[in-house]
Design an enzyme around this catalytic site. Structure first.
Site, short mmCIF file in Angstrom:
data_model
loop_
_atom_site.label_atom_id
_atom_site.label_comp_id
_atom_site.label_asym_id
_atom_site.label_seq_id
_atom_site.Cartn_x
_atom_site.Cartn_y
_atom_site.Cartn_z
CB CYS A 281 0.45 1.71 4.08
SG CYS A 281 -1.27 1.20 4.00
CB CYS B 118 -0.90 -0.07 1.24
SG CYS B 118 -1.68 1.47 1.70
#
Length: 130
Positions: free
Chosen positions: A34, A31
């Site tokens: 993230c 991600c």
């Protein structure tokens, strides 16, 4: 050494039970947002050594992600006195994260528990009344 704690289904309950204030970052290696949020979260952890900053890898811990109904990552959750007081998807900028931590610190947890009890009572009463 990292200022954050890796949370797993084995240590999650104990971490949340044993600490009055826990921030949880639900994330995954693949991600992009993230990975962008990780240094911001790490910096906040270093700036707030009295708080527990946990990370849940949603790929390695799908049961935890499912238990908290995590739909998108990163998702930040704050648990105080075993009550989730904040949960929001998206990578927060540093100033916003600092602000959220400050607001969570100021919460009157007796008042929060009272509000939760009132909401539960309303739900059990069929939503009628006040």
């Amino acid at each position: 050494m990292s200022a954050t704690v890796e949370l797993t289904k084995e240590n999650f309950d104990k971490t949340v039970t044993d600490n009055e204030f826990v921030l949880i970052d639900f994330w995954a290696e693949w991600c992009g947002p993230c990975r962008q949020f990780a240094p911001v979260y790490e910096k906040a952890a270093e700036a707030n050594p009295d708080l527990v900053f946990g990370k849940v890898d949603t790929e390695a811990q799908p049961e935890l992600a499912a238990a908290f109904n995590i739909q998108s990552i990163p998702t930040l959750m704050i648990v105080r006195d075993q009550v989730a007081v904040f949960a929001q998807p998206g990578a927060l900028p540093e100033a916003a994260l600092t602000d959220v931590i400050g607001q969570a610190r100021k919460l009157d947890m007796d008042q929060v528990r009272q509000q939760i009890a009132e909401q539960q009572a309303q739900q059990q009463g069929g939503g009628q009344g006040s």
